[in-house]
Design a protein around this motif. Sequence first.
Motif, PDB file in Angstrom:
ATOM      1  N   GLN A   2      88.142  38.846  75.281  1.00  0.00           N
ATOM      2  CA  GLN A   2      87.016  39.697  75.656  1.00  0.00           C
ATOM      3  C   GLN A   2      85.716  39.028  75.254  1.00  0.00           C
ATOM      4  OE1 GLN A   2      87.402  43.686  74.113  1.00  0.00           O
ATOM      5  NE2 GLN A   2      87.898  44.347  76.183  1.00  0.00           N
ATOM      6  N   MET A   3      84.744  39.097  76.163  1.00  0.00           N
ATOM      7  CA  MET A   3      83.435  38.525  75.898  1.00  0.00           C
ATOM      8  C   MET A   3      82.366  39.517  76.318  1.00  0.00           C
ATOM      9  SD  MET A   3      83.889  34.514  76.705  1.00  0.00           S
ATOM     10  CE  MET A   3      83.006  34.002  75.265  1.00  0.00           C
ATOM     11  N   ILE A   4      81.249  39.462  75.613  1.00  0.00           N
ATOM     12  CA  ILE A   4      80.116  40.319  75.931  1.00  0.00           C
ATOM     13  C   ILE A   4      79.148  39.502  76.757  1.00  0.00           C
ATOM     14  CG2 ILE A   4      78.158  41.585  74.965  1.00  0.00           C
ATOM     15  CD1 ILE A   4      80.023  42.138  72.525  1.00  0.00           C
ATOM     16  N   MET A   5      78.812  40.018  77.945  1.00  0.00           N
ATOM     17  CA  MET A   5      77.850  39.343  78.817  1.00  0.00           C
ATOM     18  C   MET A   5      76.484  39.994  78.616  1.00  0.00           C
ATOM     19  SD  MET A   5      77.687  38.901  82.958  1.00  0.00           S
ATOM     20  CE  MET A   5      79.211  38.000  83.044  1.00  0.00           C
ATOM     21  N   PHE A   6      75.478  39.145  78.447  1.00  0.00           N
ATOM     22  CA  PHE A   6      74.127  39.661  78.307  1.00  0.00           C
ATOM     23  C   PHE A   6      73.155  38.749  79.030  1.00  0.00           C
ATOM     24  CE2 PHE A   6      75.146  37.138  74.581  1.00  0.00           C
ATOM     25  CZ  PHE A   6      74.071  36.283  74.443  1.00  0.00           C
ATOM     26  N   LYS A   7      71.979  39.304  79.274  1.00  0.00           N
ATOM     27  CA  LYS A   7      70.949  38.604  80.034  1.00  0.00           C
ATOM     28  C   LYS A   7      69.837  38.168  79.094  1.00  0.00           C
ATOM     29  CE  LYS A   7      67.850  39.965  83.521  1.00  0.00           C
ATOM     30  NZ  LYS A   7      67.426  40.923  84.487  1.00  0.00           N
ATOM     31  N   MET A   8      69.342  36.951  79.317  1.00  0.00           N
ATOM     32  CA  MET A   8      68.187  36.423  78.591  1.00  0.00           C
ATOM     33  C   MET A   8      67.339  35.644  79.591  1.00  0.00           C
ATOM     34  SD  MET A   8      68.341  37.120  75.227  1.00  0.00           S
ATOM     35  CE  MET A   8      67.355  35.909  74.398  1.00  0.00           C
ATOM     36  N   SER A   9      66.134  36.102  79.852  1.00  0.00           N
ATOM     37  CA  SER A   9      65.194  35.417  80.746  1.00  0.00           C
ATOM     38  C   SER A   9      65.844  35.016  82.071  1.00  0.00           C
ATOM     39  CB  SER A   9      64.615  34.176  80.057  1.00  0.00           C
ATOM     40  OG  SER A   9      63.939  34.544  78.889  1.00  0.00           O
ATOM     41  N   ASP A  10      66.429  35.979  82.751  1.00  0.00           N
ATOM     42  CA  ASP A  10      67.038  35.813  84.078  1.00  0.00           C
ATOM     43  C   ASP A  10      68.267  34.909  84.103  1.00  0.00           C
ATOM     44  OD1 ASP A  10      65.229  37.568  85.290  1.00  0.00           O
ATOM     45  OD2 ASP A  10      63.767  35.962  85.563  1.00  0.00           O
ATOM     46  N   GLU A  11      68.839  34.602  82.949  1.00  0.00           N
ATOM     47  CA  GLU A  11      70.100  33.862  82.894  1.00  0.00           C
ATOM     48  C   GLU A  11      71.113  34.714  82.157  1.00  0.00           C
ATOM     49  OE1 GLU A  11      70.295  29.751  81.836  1.00  0.00           O
ATOM     50  OE2 GLU A  11      68.217  29.410  82.420  1.00  0.00           O
ATOM     51  N   TYR A  12      72.388  34.488  82.462  1.00  0.00           N
ATOM     52  CA  TYR A  12      73.454  35.250  81.822  1.00  0.00           C
ATOM     53  C   TYR A  12      74.164  34.396  80.777  1.00  0.00           C
ATOM     54  CZ  TYR A  12      72.787  38.878  85.258  1.00  0.00           C
ATOM     55  OH  TYR A  12      72.235  39.874  86.013  1.00  0.00           O
ATOM     56  N   TYR A  13      74.578  35.051  79.699  1.00  0.00           N
ATOM     57  CA  TYR A  13      75.260  34.394  78.589  1.00  0.00           C
ATOM     58  C   TYR A  13      76.475  35.222  78.195  1.00  0.00           C
ATOM     59  CZ  TYR A  13      71.107  31.545  78.241  1.00  0.00           C
ATOM     60  OH  TYR A  13      70.088  30.671  78.533  1.00  0.00           O
ATOM     61  N   LEU A  14      77.470  34.540  77.644  1.00  0.00           N
ATOM     62  CA  LEU A  14      78.681  35.193  77.145  1.00  0.00           C
ATOM     63  C   LEU A  14      78.868  34.822  75.687  1.00  0.00           C
ATOM     64  CD1 LEU A  14      81.059  34.340  80.108  1.00  0.00           C
ATOM     65  CD2 LEU A  14      80.381  36.648  79.453  1.00  0.00           C
ATOM     66  N   ILE A  15      79.293  35.797  74.892  1.00  0.00           N
ATOM     67  CA  ILE A  15      79.592  35.566  73.487  1.00  0.00           C
ATOM     68  C   ILE A  15      80.898  36.296  73.180  1.00  0.00           C
ATOM     69  CG2 ILE A  15      78.269  37.534  72.631  1.00  0.00           C
ATOM     70  CD1 ILE A  15      77.327  35.692  70.344  1.00  0.00           C
ATOM     71  N   SER A  16      81.723  35.716  72.337  1.00  0.00           N
ATOM     72  CA  SER A  16      83.016  36.303  71.997  1.00  0.00           C
ATOM     73  C   SER A  16      82.836  37.689  71.377  1.00  0.00           C
ATOM     74  CB  SER A  16      83.761  35.393  71.033  1.00  0.00           C
ATOM     75  OG  SER A  16      84.934  36.028  70.565  1.00  0.00           O
ATOM     76  N   ALA A  17      83.570  38.663  71.892  1.00  0.00           N
ATOM     77  CA  ALA A  17      83.466  40.028  71.384  1.00  0.00           C
ATOM     78  C   ALA A  17      84.022  40.146  69.974  1.00  0.00           C
ATOM     79  CB  ALA A  17      84.192  40.986  72.321  1.00  0.00           C
ATOM     80  N   LYS A  18      84.906  39.237  69.573  1.00  0.00           N
ATOM     81  CA  LYS A  18      85.498  39.350  68.233  1.00  0.00           C
ATOM     82  C   LYS A  18      84.486  39.062  67.114  1.00  0.00           C
ATOM     83  CE  LYS A  18      87.453  34.766  67.641  1.00  0.00           C
ATOM     84  NZ  LYS A  18      88.642  33.976  67.459  1.00  0.00           N
ATOM     85  N   SER A  19      83.384  38.384  67.446  1.00  0.00           N
ATOM     86  CA  SER A  19      82.368  38.116  66.425  1.00  0.00           C
ATOM     87  C   SER A  19      81.271  39.187  66.400  1.00  0.00           C
ATOM     88  CB  SER A  19      81.747  36.736  66.646  1.00  0.00           C
ATOM     89  OG  SER A  19      81.133  36.666  67.906  1.00  0.00           O
ATOM     90  N   VAL A  20      81.355  40.171  67.296  1.00  0.00           N
ATOM     91  CA  VAL A  20      80.347  41.235  67.378  1.00  0.00           C
ATOM     92  C   VAL A  20      80.943  42.530  66.856  1.00  0.00           C
ATOM     93  CG1 VAL A  20      78.848  42.558  68.921  1.00  0.00           C
ATOM     94  CG2 VAL A  20      79.241  40.126  69.353  1.00  0.00           C
ATOM     95  N   GLU A  21      80.315  43.092  65.836  1.00  0.00           N
ATOM     96  CA  GLU A  21      80.798  44.355  65.271  1.00  0.00           C
ATOM     97  C   GLU A  21      80.331  45.546  66.105  1.00  0.00           C
ATOM     98  OE1 GLU A  21      79.549  46.332  61.291  1.00  0.00           O
ATOM     99  OE2 GLU A  21      81.311  45.066  60.926  1.00  0.00           O
ATOM    100  N   GLU A  22      79.060  45.511  66.515  1.00  0.00           N
ATOM    101  CA  GLU A  22      78.529  46.595  67.348  1.00  0.00           C
ATOM    102  C   GLU A  22      77.274  46.131  68.066  1.00  0.00           C
ATOM    103  OE1 GLU A  22      76.567  50.057  65.361  1.00  0.00           O
ATOM    104  OE2 GLU A  22      77.017  48.976  63.507  1.00  0.00           O
ATOM    105  N   ILE A  23      76.875  46.932  69.046  1.00  0.00           N
ATOM    106  CA  ILE A  23      75.662  46.666  69.812  1.00  0.00           C
ATOM    107  C   ILE A  23      74.757  47.866  69.618  1.00  0.00           C
ATOM    108  CG2 ILE A  23      74.712  46.284  72.124  1.00  0.00           C
ATOM    109  CD1 ILE A  23      77.638  45.339  72.884  1.00  0.00           C
ATOM    110  N   ILE A  24      73.512  47.604  69.204  1.00  0.00           N
ATOM    111  CA  ILE A  24      72.566  48.705  69.003  1.00  0.00           C
ATOM    112  C   ILE A  24      71.316  48.471  69.841  1.00  0.00           C
ATOM    113  CG2 ILE A  24      73.408  49.192  66.668  1.00  0.00           C
ATOM    114  CD1 ILE A  24      70.834  47.809  65.592  1.00  0.00           C
ATOM    115  N   ASP A  25      70.588  49.552  70.101  1.00  0.00           N
ATOM    116  CA  ASP A  25      69.284  49.418  70.726  1.00  0.00           C
ATOM    117  C   ASP A  25      68.341  48.798  69.697  1.00  0.00           C
ATOM    118  OD1 ASP A  25      70.167  50.590  73.070  1.00  0.00           O
ATOM    119  OD2 ASP A  25      69.542  52.596  72.474  1.00  0.00           O
ATOM    120  N   THR A  26      67.338  48.095  70.173  1.00  0.00           N
ATOM    121  CA  THR A  26      66.382  47.466  69.270  1.00  0.00           C
ATOM    122  C   THR A  26      65.690  48.529  68.424  1.00  0.00           C
ATOM    123  OG1 THR A  26      66.047  45.659  70.818  1.00  0.00           O
ATOM    124  CG2 THR A  26      64.380  45.940  69.154  1.00  0.00           C
TER     125      THR A  26
END
Length: 141
Positions: A2-26
């Motif tokens: 599982q990977m988390i897809m996110f956008k940064m300056s009109d490009e997409y990036y993937l990061i391993s979900a196992k290294s992410v504990e949670e996602i919060i709003d800024t």
Amino acid sequence: MQMIMFKMSDEYYLISAKSVEEIIDTVPITYVPLAPNWVKGLINLRGNVMTVIGLSELIGIPSPEKCMNILIMKNEENEEERKGLLIEEVSEVVDINEEDIELPPEKSDQTSYVGVVSFEDKVANVVNVSKMIFEENTAKA
């Protein structure tokens, strides 16, 4: 995997979900004087103070106009240690087969880029920032 897809300056990036504990709003980030440019500051998350790192500054990409999410990253070697990773916006969680990751020749010399994954409508860079944000030189920031 599982990977988390996110956008940064009109490009997409993937990061391993196992290294992410949670996602919060800024949330409000307290500036830290004399910190490196990739340290955005400190946040208080449910009574725990943690460092927030700007992904764009860390891997050398253009900064987005507005960052809407913080990925709470966990250190796999020290379960107690957490840091926030400031990103533009999470788009989705996807399942990726390891054989789908292709090494990008123009970015292969940068340790933060693992490769790219092609989707039907977009291409996403796979980044490994977990080791970078928990290395000795960033841990003291």
